[in-house]
Write an enzyme that holds these catalytic residues in place. Sequence first.
Site, PDB file in Angstrom:
ATOM      1  NE  ARG A  76      19.880  28.159  58.816  1.00  0.00           N
ATOM      2  CZ  ARG A  76      19.784  27.057  58.079  1.00  0.00           C
ATOM      3  NH1 ARG A  76      18.601  26.590  57.741  1.00  0.00           N
ATOM      4  NH2 ARG A  76      20.864  26.418  57.689  1.00  0.00           N
ATOM      5  CG  HIS A  80      21.547  31.576  55.494  1.00  0.00           C
ATOM      6  ND1 HIS A  80      21.808  30.376  54.862  1.00  0.00           N
ATOM      7  CD2 HIS A  80      21.725  31.330  56.820  1.00  0.00           C
ATOM      8  CE1 HIS A  80      22.125  29.455  55.765  1.00  0.00           C
ATOM      9  NE2 HIS A  80      22.072  30.011  56.964  1.00  0.00           N
ATOM     10  CG  ASN A 108      21.181  28.935  51.393  1.00  0.00           C
ATOM     11  OD1 ASN A 108      21.438  29.056  52.577  1.00  0.00           O
ATOM     12  ND2 ASN A 108      21.671  29.752  50.461  1.00  0.00           N
ATOM     13  CG  HIS A 207      22.247  28.331  66.473  1.00  0.00           C
ATOM     14  ND1 HIS A 207      23.410  27.644  66.167  1.00  0.00           N
ATOM     15  CD2 HIS A 207      21.845  28.890  65.307  1.00  0.00           C
ATOM     16  CE1 HIS A 207      23.685  27.789  64.888  1.00  0.00           C
ATOM     17  NE2 HIS A 207      22.752  28.549  64.341  1.00  0.00           N
TER      18      HIS A 207
END
Length: 349
Positions: A76, A80, A108, A207
């Site tokens: 992740r 990001h 975040n 996910h």
Amino acid sequence: MGRRSFSKTLALQQPCLVLLPIIITALWTILAAPAAASPLRVGFYRASCPSAEHIVRKTLKKAVSQDPGIAAPLIRLHFHDCFVRGCDGSVLLDSTPGNPSEKENMANKGSLTGFEVIDEIKAQLEARCPRTVSCSDILAFAARDSAFIAGGINYAVPAGRRDGRVSIKDEPSGNLPSSFFDAKQLQENFARKGLSLDDMVTLSGAHSIGDARCSSFSNRLYSFNATHPQDPSMDPSFAAELKKKCPPPPSNSGSSSAAQPEPTAPLDSISPDRLDNKYYVGLKIHRGLLTSDQTLSTSPSTAWMVKNNARNGKAWAKKFAAAMVKMGSIDVLTGSHEGEIRMNCRVVN
């Protein structure tokens, strides 16, 4: 035309005829080269720091032995990072006086973890190869190794990224996809980053591991719309399970509940600790956790991709590896005149 006239005309044309093969060769060279060829390359540190990738994987394995759930946050982190200012390590920068960084953004803050693992990897690399391996490359390597540890997915990582010097709190809001997006919004968001619809559906398979806070999906349980308080696209038994973990949000958010850590639920209820295609199987039986998950199975433009990924795990894993490499090349800084090699991933040099 007479023979002398023809010869004279041919003589005048000779320079053009001589130059024609050269022009064709030059054009072929230009056309044969990819228009947007990535400046990154596999084995970038082979000469300057041969043990770089080994150090990353060894340190990451140690971190996973202490916290088996760390693989998902590291994947992740890479995502990001790449979706905001490109893959330049900006997500790793701490805030400075008067300049809150990306870490402070609501997308975040409190949800991104794994920074300490990156710190440890960077310290090991600085001890072995000072000012050589960028923080942005460490993120790409760590994401790949996390995919391997969590799902046996391995791939070569082109490297050569350099680190950016800017991180702005508000920028994730306009760049990261929301957990409340539908398929069309997700497609548009990924397209702005040069990623296709299939890339989006494929990368959503990340996910398969990790958790989400209740606030990311509680609207589907209690306040979906005026007609249906509960999202009708969610399996009722799954919703009942989630309600046990996530009580209704308070009518007014007082400070008394702020100190309590927010409950979470696994993004994939079938195999939450394994990076695999069971995420797509869950979507087919309406057990997608987030709106942005379940929409992939209910939207005609993506439902068939979900079915294919659910049917063929090996094919999905191969596509996932390719999509991670593609994502890892978004707006990279390269060469000696762009960015820097940070000595500490949290601060600029």
